[in-house]
Design an enzyme around this catalytic site. Structure first.
Site, mmCIF file in Angstrom:
data_model
loop_
_atom_site.group_PDB
_atom_site.id
_atom_site.type_symbol
_atom_site.label_atom_id
_atom_site.label_comp_id
_atom_site.label_asym_id
_atom_site.label_seq_id
_atom_site.Cartn_x
_atom_site.Cartn_y
_atom_site.Cartn_z
ATOM 1 N N ASP A 1 0.856 -1.191 0.000
ATOM 2 C CA ASP A 1 0.000 0.000 0.000
ATOM 3 C C ASP A 1 0.892 1.240 0.000
ATOM 4 O O ASP A 1 0.745 2.142 0.820
ATOM 5 C CB ASP A 1 -0.910 -0.019 1.230
ATOM 6 N N ASP B 1 3.451 1.569 8.050
ATOM 7 C CA ASP B 1 2.193 0.854 7.852
ATOM 8 C C ASP B 1 2.291 -0.232 6.784
ATOM 9 O O ASP B 1 1.786 -0.090 5.668
ATOM 10 C CB ASP B 1 1.062 1.822 7.517
#
Length: 326
Positions: A201, A218
């Site tokens: 991502d 993340d």
């Protein structure tokens, strides 16, 4: 999935969870921007604040979370600028009050300026280093980015759960079928490209920039997939703009990892899959009170008309040649 998964995650529960690790919280708590999980900056009495991440129940198994932790730690050990989960009491994954959570060092930063050639090359170098490590061994517990899981299954979910206005259902059904056919053609043109462990991502919001360069944060969506998945989300603008941006990224990337140009056939296909998957992601979380508040336009006629238009544009783009000959 428990649609009210975080209803019991009160501020006291968050502070008690961090205290249970032997840390001494000072009562300061700041909710950070996150929808899939819940993430907080937690103040400590005798040191700098930490970041506590509480995982959405039932999304990942413990083994899948720990596999991601191991990958990020592997990157950190090679001095690649990532933010690994801290090992406290011999563990990186903890539980308290029915919630699983991890704790991270707090890292500040700003969004990278992707209109700068040097910035793109710098980003490319570090993504290349991430992929060089990601290619060493495959994930065993985490999934692969593929057409079924990111396209077929999400579109089936949307069509079967009354999110699309009745007068647009058949239009969406036809357009998404055409779009998935286009995705399959792109994958056929690319052929059997290598799969490796990805960030998954890698958009601008998951990169923190300082004077020392980027920090990648993340890795919650980390999975197996083609290398170009971690590159295309950094491209924007018209075709000429994206061609230049990609050239700058790869100028740094290929210092550390070879790029297979056949993957250029996948850029618009992966963008199409993300559009389908993203709409279904919101739909699956709609009973979580955070989602209607954050996406109030989701159940509107205009929203789905725009999604249909997007997919029609992608159908045309997927039939165009890649950004340069593969």
């Amino acid at each position: 999935m428990d649609t009210h998964a975080f209803s019991g995650l009160t501020p006291d529960m968050v502070l008690d969870a961090v205290d249970s690790l032997g840390l001494r919280t000072d009562g300061r708590l700041l909710a950070l921007n996150s929808y899939e999980n819940r993430v907080y900056q937690v103040g400590l009495e005798d040191s700098a604040p930490l970041v506590a991440k509480f995982y959405r129940p039932a999304r990942w198994s413990d083994a899948a979370i720990l596999e991601e932790h191991a990958f990020v730690n592997e990157l950190a050990e090679r001095e690649i600028p990532v933010v690994p989960a801290l090992r406290l009491n011999e563990h990186t994954l903890h539980s308290h009050g029915g919630f699983r959570f991890s704790v991270f060092a707090k890292h500040g930063g700003r969004a990278p300026e992707l209109d700068q050639r040097d910035t793109l090359e710098w980003m490319g170098r570090f993504i290349g280093r991430i992929h060089a490590v990601g290619a060493i061994v495959p994930y065993q517990q985490r999934p692969t980015l593929d057409i079924d899981s990111f396209g077929v299954e999400p579109s089936t979910f949307l069509l079967g759960h009354d999110f699309i206005p009745p007068d647009l259902i058949e239009v969406y059904r036809g357009v998404v079928a055409q779009a998935l056919d286009g995705v399959r053609r792109c994958f056929d043109r690319a052929g059997a490209v290598n799969q490796l462990r990805l960030h998954g991502d890698c958009h601008i919001g998951n990169v923190l920039w300082t004077d020392a360069g980027p920090h990648f944060v993340d890795f919650d969506d980390s999975r197996m997939g083609p290398a170009v998945q971690d590159l295309w989300m950094l491209l924007s603008g018209e075709r000429n703009d994206m061609t230049r941006q990609l050239a700058d990224l790869l100028a740094g990337y290929e210092d550390f990892h070879d790029f297979d140009p056949r993957e250029l056939h996948l850029i618009e296909a992966l963008r199409t899959l993300r559009l389908i998957h993203y709409a279904a992601w919101i739909a699956r979380r709609w009973d979580d009170p955070a989602f209607p508040a954050a996406f109030p336009w989701f159940n509107t006629q205009r929203y789905w008309q725009d999604r249909i238009l997007e997919l029609r544009e992608q159908i045309a783009l997927m039939d165009e040649p890649p950004l340069w000959p593969a």
